[in-house]
Design a protein around this motif. Structure first.
Motif, short mmCIF file in Angstrom:
data_model
loop_
_atom_site.label_atom_id
_atom_site.label_comp_id
_atom_site.label_asym_id
_atom_site.label_seq_id
_atom_site.Cartn_x
_atom_site.Cartn_y
_atom_site.Cartn_z
N GLY A 163 0.79 -1.22 0.00
CA GLY A 163 0.00 0.00 0.00
C GLY A 163 0.82 1.27 0.00
O GLY A 163 0.28 2.36 0.23
N ASP A 164 2.12 1.17 -0.28
CA ASP A 164 2.99 2.35 -0.21
C ASP A 164 2.51 3.49 -1.11
O ASP A 164 2.44 4.65 -0.68
CB ASP A 164 4.43 1.98 -0.58
N LEU A 165 2.20 3.18 -2.36
CA LEU A 165 1.78 4.23 -3.29
C LEU A 165 0.46 4.86 -2.87
O LEU A 165 0.26 6.07 -3.05
CB LEU A 165 1.67 3.68 -4.72
N PHE A 166 -0.44 4.05 -2.30
CA PHE A 166 -1.71 4.61 -1.83
C PHE A 166 -1.47 5.57 -0.68
O PHE A 166 -2.04 6.67 -0.65
CB PHE A 166 -2.65 3.50 -1.39
N ALA A 167 -0.63 5.18 0.27
CA ALA A 167 -0.32 6.06 1.40
C ALA A 167 0.32 7.36 0.91
O ALA A 167 0.00 8.45 1.40
CB ALA A 167 0.60 5.35 2.39
N GLN A 168 1.22 7.24 -0.06
CA GLN A 168 1.85 8.45 -0.62
C GLN A 168 0.81 9.36 -1.27
O GLN A 168 0.89 10.58 -1.15
CB GLN A 168 2.92 8.04 -1.64
N GLU A 197 -1.04 -2.46 8.35
CA GLU A 197 -0.06 -1.86 9.25
C GLU A 197 0.93 -0.99 8.49
O GLU A 197 1.36 0.06 8.98
CB GLU A 197 0.67 -2.94 10.04
N GLY A 198 1.30 -1.43 7.28
CA GLY A 198 2.21 -0.64 6.47
C GLY A 198 1.62 0.73 6.13
O GLY A 198 2.32 1.74 6.14
N LYS A 202 2.36 4.84 8.11
CA LYS A 202 2.72 6.02 7.33
C LYS A 202 1.74 7.18 7.57
O LYS A 202 2.13 8.34 7.53
CB LYS A 202 2.77 5.67 5.84
N LEU A 203 0.47 6.83 7.82
CA LEU A 203 -0.55 7.87 7.95
C LEU A 203 -0.62 8.47 9.36
O LEU A 203 -0.84 9.68 9.51
CB LEU A 203 -1.92 7.31 7.55
N GLU A 204 -0.47 7.64 10.38
CA GLU A 204 -0.58 8.16 11.75
C GLU A 204 0.45 9.25 12.07
O GLU A 204 0.08 10.29 12.64
CB GLU A 204 -0.48 7.01 12.76
N LYS A 209 -5.66 10.41 12.32
CA LYS A 209 -5.96 9.72 13.57
C LYS A 209 -6.70 8.41 13.34
O LYS A 209 -7.65 8.35 12.55
CB LYS A 209 -6.80 10.62 14.47
N THR A 210 -6.27 7.36 14.02
CA THR A 210 -6.96 6.07 13.97
C THR A 210 -8.14 6.09 14.94
O THR A 210 -7.95 6.26 16.14
CB THR A 210 -6.01 4.91 14.33
N VAL A 211 -9.36 5.93 14.41
CA VAL A 211 -10.55 5.97 15.26
C VAL A 211 -11.19 4.59 15.42
O VAL A 211 -12.11 4.43 16.23
CB VAL A 211 -11.60 6.97 14.71
N TYR A 212 -10.71 3.62 14.67
CA TYR A 212 -11.23 2.25 14.79
C TYR A 212 -10.17 1.29 14.27
O TYR A 212 -9.58 1.52 13.20
CB TYR A 212 -12.52 2.08 13.97
#
Length: 410
Positions: A163-168, A197-198, A202-204, A209-212
């Motif tokens: 998921g690296d490209l999606f996170a970017q 988790e990958g 990168k996003l946190e 924010k992780t809500v679930y």
């Protein structure tokens, strides 16, 4: 009486001669003295059970490769014969299958099974027997932490980098468009969890924010409660770790509770083309992101031949990604064998793969010392009832990335 005895002896001798001729011309690989006997290649696949959809697709990919190679004269001047056993999506069965393929069916080579869950124990059997093991679908990082020398993964990246490209992409959005909250429901699976988790790691740190966050058992069939909990958390982004059935079930659950996040990424399930669309309804596919290893439009070596071969064997049915992955897996094995010129020393095949790049229908693949691939996945998105590649731009089949609309409840 003497004439009868002579006739009986003559018939018996003739029968023995016919049996000998039959054995001598056998193409099933059982006659070790015949250098032109078929090269027997063993694989165990989940043709039934939880992973049966991708397992059947992987078998199709192997079948297309087998026919193409044999139509072209075989491998090392010999026909190839792929023997597939059904592991029923069970870890114990897959171990028994590969042991049987090696010890009883005397296969010359192995091809991998589907899923990290099954490839973890199956690759141990191959390693113990010092046999090359190229797998089509098993990107869990833990698979490559064991120091194995015969194991290779024939996709572009391990699960934690899919998921690296999606996170970017998410992090590249203007602040006003970037999601502020995210939910991470996932199947308890050694592939699905690392993908999520990958992305989360990168996003946190960037403030999303992780809500679930919930891991559900592999035998979960009703997703209403999970969908309701996600709706209550009201995330801007949902990242869902799934195979196929649970991916479809979760999206149906979201539709029932009438929730549609602004951004939605799901592993595996969206790559099942028409099956995915039929499973959740075309309108509910819109704007779903997913990581994918292959696209039919790819201008990669052998891709057109693969598509033509698939059509000849299976009609107008569109190949699933898992069929292409399996075909590429066989391409990797084939490249090593052609380069080395023999299948007798499989350590040489593994050594060759560690030091070379192989062109496949997925694109060029290369590996580090652990057999983990060193590349980057494509990112797909469903648009207008069609699956498109949107990232990277160099491989994109659509120039746009679309936003999700609210799903109808029902």
């Amino acid at each position: 009486m003497r004439a009868m005895r002579l006739l009986t002896m003559l018939l018996a001798a003739l029968a023995v001669g016919l049996v000998a001729v039959g054995c001598g011309s056998s193409d099933d690989g059982n006659s070790s003295g015949n250098s032109k006997s078929a090269i027997k290649i063993g694989a165990s696949l989940p043709l039934t059970g939880d992973f049966s959809e991708p397992g059947k697709a992987a078998r199709q990919g192997y079948q297309v490769w087998e026919k193409m190679v044999n139509d072209q004269g075989g491998l090392l001047g010999r026909k190839v014969q792929i023997i597939v056993r059904d592991d029923a999506s069970d870890q114990n069965t897959v171990v028994a299958d590969y042991n049987a393929l090696i010890s009883r069916q005397k296969v010359d080579l192995l091809l991998g099974t589907f899923s990290s869950l099954l490839n973890l124990p199956a690759s141990t059997v191959a390693e113990r027997n010092r046999m090359l093991y190229v797998e089509p679908a098993g990107g869990a990082p833990e698979i490559f932490s064991r120091g194995y020398k015969y194991l290779f993964f024939a996709q572009q990246a391990t699960a934690d980098h899919q998921g690296d490209l999606f996170a970017q992409y998410i992090l590249s959005l203007p602040p006003a468009q970037r999601p502020k909250t995210a939910a991470y429901p996932t199947l308890d699976d050694p592939f699905a969890v690392p993908v999520l988790e990958g992305i989360r790691k990168k996003l946190e740190p960037a403030g999303i924010k992780t809500v679930y966050k919930k891991t559900y058992p592999a035998d979960t069939q009703n997703f209403d409660a999970i969908a309701s909990a996600v709706k209550s958390a009201n995330p801007d982004l949902v990242v869902h770790g799934a195979t196929f059935a649970d991916g479809v079930g979760f999206i149906r659950g979201l539709s029932k509770v009438g929730f549609s996040p602004k951004y939605f990424f799901e592993t595996s399930a969206p790559s099942f083309a028409g099956q995915f669309s039929k499973g959740i309804g075309e309108k509910n596919t819109e704007a779903i992101f997913y990581a994918v290893s292959w696209t039919p439009e790819a201008n990669t070596p052998g891709n057109k031949d693969f598509l033509d071969g698939f059509k000849k064997l299976f009609g107008n049915e569109a190949p699933a990604e898992d069929a292409a992955d399996a075909f590429a897996t066989a391409q990797v094995m084939q490249a090593a064998i052609k380069a080395v010129g023999s299948i007798d020393d499989q350590a040489k095949l593994a050594d060759w793969l560690r030091s070379h790049t192989v062109d496949t229908i997925l694109g060029p693949l290369k590996w580090n010392e652990t057999g983990a691939p060193q590349g980057q996945f494509l990112i797909g998105q469903w648009q207008g009832g069609q699956s498109e590649i949107v990232l990277p731009k160099s491989a994109a089949t659509s120039e746009k990335i679309v936003q999700r609309q609210a799903a109808a409840s029902g």
